[in-house]
Design a protein around this motif. Structure first.
Motif, short mmCIF file in Angstrom:
data_model
loop_
_atom_site.label_atom_id
_atom_site.label_comp_id
_atom_site.label_asym_id
_atom_site.label_seq_id
_atom_site.Cartn_x
_atom_site.Cartn_y
_atom_site.Cartn_z
N ILE A 109 8.27 -20.52 -25.87
CA ILE A 109 9.19 -21.47 -26.50
C ILE A 109 9.78 -20.81 -27.74
N LEU A 110 11.06 -20.50 -27.66
CA LEU A 110 11.76 -19.85 -28.77
C LEU A 110 12.38 -20.90 -29.69
N MET A 111 12.23 -20.69 -31.00
CA MET A 111 12.87 -21.56 -31.98
C MET A 111 13.41 -20.72 -33.12
N ARG A 112 14.45 -21.21 -33.76
CA ARG A 112 14.96 -20.51 -34.93
C ARG A 112 13.90 -20.46 -36.01
N ASP A 113 13.25 -21.62 -36.25
CA ASP A 113 12.15 -21.70 -37.21
C ASP A 113 11.18 -22.75 -36.72
N ILE A 114 9.96 -22.69 -37.20
CA ILE A 114 8.88 -23.53 -36.68
C ILE A 114 9.11 -25.01 -36.97
N GLN A 115 9.95 -25.32 -37.96
CA GLN A 115 10.21 -26.72 -38.28
C GLN A 115 11.06 -27.42 -37.23
N ARG A 116 11.68 -26.66 -36.31
CA ARG A 116 12.39 -27.32 -35.21
C ARG A 116 11.40 -28.08 -34.34
N PHE A 117 10.18 -27.57 -34.22
CA PHE A 117 9.18 -28.21 -33.37
C PHE A 117 8.59 -29.44 -34.06
#
Length: 333
Positions: A109-117
């Protein structure tokens, strides 16, 4: 050989193998090399943050390309809320990734930054390990969260990431504190501005380029019998919807102002004062507006919008705003 309580003797080689398995760790780089199906999750908390999702996707795409990742499947949602663990697209993304895993793929699971999750350190553990169920979760199915900005990866059921599992909730908590601080500062600034008579938003249009004040002319025509709303609209040069909405505005001021009709007439008088200044010095807002007129616009914004909550500015007050405009400029942070 070693004795294990309740199980008899156990070979030391078995202990070594169990210790090795327990400490088996995959790094950010390891997961990037192993994955054959990257999945990306994008989100913004509010509907007002327009243009943010495309920016997130561009960031993920560019960073992923540098890492050699292709065929990214994107899931995104706008207006997800700050602390909502039950987001529709998030659930779809988890289910999609788990299905890939059961087909023999190695998704991440790719995200720009962990706060997207998640925005709350308590939420990340709950969502990652138990959503939608523990059997169908990302954690159980060994699908890690990979944050590109922080170059961080979380641990899964069988593969540890001691650094990632420590830093992920820490980054989320720091980000949450920053958001809370900005929110508190914004609320304090709004409160302080209201106390000075300032309300955010575009100032009321006083149509200073027109020979007659449409607001005053509308009030006059509304008192004439036998004129339809459409005819009034033609006479004041505005749309029927403008006439309707402004008529409701007039009624609100008359009903809520402590001085009733007098308070409303005072409001019309102030529109004339400011219109005359705009005729001479230009508009209170927009490109090309002078700082002096912007100061007038800011300091009368509360009164024009809600005259029943703010004191009526006098000609002397408005002149003071104009002449001492530096005192009424927005503070730069």
């Amino acid at each position: 050989m070693a004795r294990v309580k309740g199980k008899g003797l156990k070979n030391l080689d078995v202990f070594d193998e169990e210790d090795k398995t327990a400490l088996d760790e995959r790094s950010f780089e390891d997961w990037i090399k192993l994955t054959d199906r990257p999945v990306s999750y994008l989100r913004v908390s509010t509907t007002k943050q327009e243009g943010t999702l495309p920016t997130q996707q561009k960031d993920v795409s560019e960073k992923a390309k540098k890492l050699g990742l292709k065929r990214i499947k994107y899931f995104q949602e706008q207006g997800s809320g700050k602390n909502n663990p039950f987001r529709p697209e998030l659930v779809k993304m988890i289910q999609f990734a788990v299905d890939l895993k059961r087909q023999g793929k190695t998704p991440i699971i790719l995200m720009r930054d962990i706060q997207r999750f998640a925005r709350d350190p308590y939420d990340i553990g709950f969502i990652y390990k138990y959503s939608p169920t523990i059997e169908d979760s990302l954690w159980t199915n060994n699908i890690p969260l990979v944050s590109l900005n922080e170059r961080l990866v979380t641990g899964t059921k069988d593969f540890k990431s001691l650094t990632g599992d420590f830093l992920a909730p820490l980054f989320i908590n720091i980000g949450g504190q920053e958001v809370a601080t900005r929110t508190k500062q914004t609320r304090a600034a709004v409160k302080a501005a209201r106390e000075k008579g300032i309300l955010a938003g575009t100032p009321i249009n006083l149509y200073y380029k027109e020979p007659l004040n449409p607001l005053r002319e509308l009030d006059r025509l509304l008192k004439v019998d036998g004129i339809s709303q459409r005819d009034i609209a033609k006479r004041v040069g505005r749309s029927p919807s403008w006439v309707r909405d402004t008529k409701f505005k007039f009624a609100e001021i008359r009903n809520k102002h402590p001085e009733g009709e007098k308070g409303f007439q005072d409001w019309l008088d102030v529109t004339d004062i400011v219109r005359n200044m705009e005729k001479e010095f230009g508009a209170r807002a927009g490109s090309g507006s002078s700082k002096r007129m912007i100061a007038v616009g800011r300091m009368t914004s509360g009164y024009f919008a809600r005259p029943f909550e703010f004191p009526t500015p006098t000609q002397e007050d408005i002149d003071f705003y104009f002449n001492n405009f530096k005192q009424f400029q927005p503070k730069r942070r």
